[in-house]
Write a protein that holds these residues in place. Structure first.
Motif, PDB file in Angstrom:
ATOM      1  N   CYS A   1       0.839  -1.204   0.000  1.00 54.78           N
ATOM      2  CA  CYS A   1       0.000   0.000   0.000  1.00 54.78           C
ATOM      3  C   CYS A   1       0.869   1.247   0.000  1.00 54.78           C
ATOM      4  CB  CYS A   1      -0.936  -0.009   1.214  1.00 54.78           C
ATOM      5  SG  CYS A   1      -1.976   1.468   1.279  1.00 54.78           S
TER       6      CYS A   1
ATOM      7  N   PRO B   1       0.249   4.425  -0.818  1.00 57.93           N
ATOM      8  CA  PRO B   1      -0.280   5.669  -0.230  1.00 57.93           C
ATOM      9  C   PRO B   1      -0.513   5.603   1.283  1.00 57.93           C
ATOM     10  CG  PRO B   1      -1.984   4.565  -1.516  1.00 57.93           C
ATOM     11  CD  PRO B   1      -0.735   3.778  -1.713  1.00 57.93           C
ATOM     12  N   CYS B   2      -0.398   4.406   1.877  1.00 60.30           N
ATOM     13  CA  CYS B   2      -0.567   4.299   3.338  1.00 60.30           C
ATOM     14  C   CYS B   2       0.605   4.961   4.073  1.00 60.30           C
ATOM     15  CB  CYS B   2      -0.629   2.838   3.775  1.00 60.30           C
ATOM     16  SG  CYS B   2      -2.135   2.000   3.243  1.00 60.30           S
TER      17      CYS B   2
ATOM     18  N   GLU C   1       3.553   7.862   4.587  1.00 55.88           N
ATOM     19  CA  GLU C   1       3.909   9.252   4.306  1.00 55.88           C
ATOM     20  C   GLU C   1       5.148   9.597   5.093  1.00 55.88           C
ATOM     21  OE1 GLU C   1       0.462  11.452   5.456  1.00 55.88           O
ATOM     22  OE2 GLU C   1      -0.445  11.284   3.454  1.00 55.88           O
TER      23      GLU C   1
ATOM     24  N   TRP D   1       1.775   7.197   9.188  1.00 57.66           N
ATOM     25  CA  TRP D   1       0.728   6.479   8.463  1.00 57.66           C
ATOM     26  C   TRP D   1      -0.328   7.457   7.996  1.00 57.66           C
ATOM     27  CZ3 TRP D   1       1.344   1.478   7.270  1.00 57.66           C
ATOM     28  CH2 TRP D   1       2.168   0.681   8.069  1.00 57.66           C
ATOM     29  N   ASN D   2      -0.833   7.242   6.788  1.00 63.41           N
ATOM     30  CA  ASN D   2      -2.021   7.961   6.349  1.00 63.41           C
ATOM     31  C   ASN D   2      -3.205   7.040   6.686  1.00 63.41           C
ATOM     32  OD1 ASN D   2      -4.289   8.761   4.857  1.00 63.41           O
ATOM     33  ND2 ASN D   2      -3.005   9.824   3.361  1.00 63.41           N
ATOM     34  N   GLU D   3      -3.867   7.328   7.805  1.00 68.90           N
ATOM     35  CA  GLU D   3      -4.874   6.382   8.322  1.00 68.90           C
ATOM     36  C   GLU D   3      -6.103   6.274   7.428  1.00 68.90           C
ATOM     37  OE1 GLU D   3      -5.640   6.550  12.516  1.00 68.90           O
ATOM     38  OE2 GLU D   3      -3.532   6.170  12.985  1.00 68.90           O
ATOM     39  N   ARG D   4      -6.389   7.337   6.668  1.00 66.58           N
ATOM     40  CA  ARG D   4      -7.520   7.251   5.741  1.00 66.58           C
ATOM     41  C   ARG D   4      -7.237   6.191   4.679  1.00 66.58           C
ATOM     42  NH1 ARG D   4      -9.039  10.559   1.633  1.00 66.58           N
ATOM     43  NH2 ARG D   4      -7.084  11.678   1.865  1.00 66.58           N
ATOM     44  N   GLU D   5      -5.976   6.217   4.182  1.00 63.51           N
ATOM     45  CA  GLU D   5      -5.577   5.223   3.167  1.00 63.51           C
ATOM     46  C   GLU D   5      -5.491   3.819   3.784  1.00 63.51           C
ATOM     47  OE1 GLU D   5      -5.313   5.598   0.006  1.00 63.51           O
ATOM     48  OE2 GLU D   5      -5.300   7.779  -0.188  1.00 63.51           O
TER      49      GLU D   5
ATOM     50  N   ALA E   1      -8.950   2.428   3.991  1.00 60.36           N
ATOM     51  CA  ALA E   1      -9.440   2.008   2.669  1.00 60.36           C
ATOM     52  C   ALA E   1      -8.762   0.698   2.261  1.00 60.36           C
ATOM     53  CB  ALA E   1      -9.159   3.102   1.646  1.00 60.36           C
ATOM     54  N   PHE E   2      -7.463   0.580   2.560  1.00 60.74           N
ATOM     55  CA  PHE E   2      -6.738  -0.645   2.207  1.00 60.74           C
ATOM     56  C   PHE E   2      -7.284  -1.847   2.991  1.00 60.74           C
ATOM     57  CE2 PHE E   2      -3.458  -3.791   2.941  1.00 60.74           C
ATOM     58  CZ  PHE E   2      -3.061  -4.072   1.642  1.00 60.74           C
TER      59      PHE E   2
END
Ligand code: FAD
Length: 265
Positions: free
Chosen positions: A228, A230-231, A233, A241-245, A248-249
């Motif tokens: 992942c 985009p997870c 950053e 971590w990008n928690e939104r991504e 979604a993952f």
């Protein structure tokens, strides 16, 4: 012991064979160490089967077995149930009518490079991640049940299952400490998905380099950048971590839509 041939698999996929082998092990091996279920154990088992019946991402014949088991447990007026009676239901000879659960182990994404590595504990993590994701993405399946308005419902049942039944007692103790410290902060079903992801990464971190680590499956902070991109950053040169991504993952990875049936009976 017979050598089991290595099965090629894709780390980005979830396999029905792991979830169903795990359920087989749970019902026919782990539970079999308890001769009779009563009191808190019986209550926990009933709730566990009830939530599986609602949220297990299984094929029709497994869902029918869970339904049969759930209805039977609800109809039992007894406050004590012998394990053998549960086993009779699980082993019901109704394969012909489309109600059955595999009776052997076929690890795929949970294969170990040696027999004592991975396997059941791996499948249990996958089971619980799948249940939190199903609870968050298909809340309608919990409509008109006791779990409907409780975002912690899956985590609470998981916590009780682990406390009462998980064969790895040291794991159970560690998990209980983590749950006690922070499960109350979970306010939505999405937060439940992320809570379990974070706790699992804490366990991965603690176990990295331990003898239980399979060299073919090192304990990493998951999902790794290759799974992942985009997870991950970088903020001021520091990983974050990008928690939104991540959410979604997790929803995609543990959702029932992409479950692979390869190697499943
Ligand atoms: P596992 O950690 O079992 O993970 C299985 C799969 O889940 C991975 O292959 C990956 O696809 C996915 N995954 C990995 N990380 C995450 C994440 N953060 N979020 C979502 N999915 C992820 N062993 C001990 O020695 N001591 C303990 O205290 C201990 N506590 C445990 C507590 C619980 C509740 C459970 C279920 C297991 C525990 N174990 C413990 C066992 C240990 O965590 C592993 O399950 C075991 O070592 C097998 O590791 P594995 O390589 O198959 O990966």
């Amino acid at each position: 012991k017979e050598e089991v041939a290595w099965k090629e698999y894709d780390k980005s996929k979830m396999y029905a064979a792991d979830l169903e082998s795990g359920l087989h092990y749970l019902l026919r091996v782990e539970l079999a160490t308890h001769q009779t279920l009563e009191g808190e154990k019986l209550k926990t088992f009933k709730d566990f089967i009830a939530i599986l019946h609602k949220l297990f991402p299984g094929r029709m014949h497994v869902m029918k077995l869970l339904e049969t088991l759930q209805e039977w447990l609800v109809s039992m007026p007894l406050d004590k149930i012998p394990y053998d009676a549960i086993l009779d239901i699980v082993n019901n000879k109704m394969r012909i009518s489309g109600i059955f659960l595999t009776n052997h182990i076929q690890w795929v994404g949970c294969q170990g490079s040696r027999p004592q590595l991975r396997g059941y504990p791996c499948s249990l993590w996958k089971l619980f991640h799948s249940l939190t994701v199903q609870g968050a993405t298909q809340p309608e399946t919990l409509a008109n049940t006791a779990y409907e308005s409780d975002p912690q419902a899956v985590l609470k049942i998981m916590r009780r299952y682990i406390r009462e039944f998980f064969g790895c007692r040291e794991c159970a103790q560690h998990f209980e400490e983590m749950a006690k410290a922070s499960v109350d902060t979970v306010k939505t079903a999405d937060e439940a998905v992320l809570w379990l992801w974070k706790k699992h990464n804490m366990v991965n971190n603690r176990l990295a380099g331990a003898p239980s680590e399979d060299p073919k499956s090192p304990k990493v902070q998951w999902p790794s950048p290759d799974l992942c991109p985009p997870c991950h950053e970088e903020v001021g040169g520091v990983h974050s971590w990008n928690e939104r991504e991540v959410l979604a993952f997790l929803q995609q990875h543990y959702g029932s839509k992409d479950l692979s049936l390869q190697y499943a009976d």
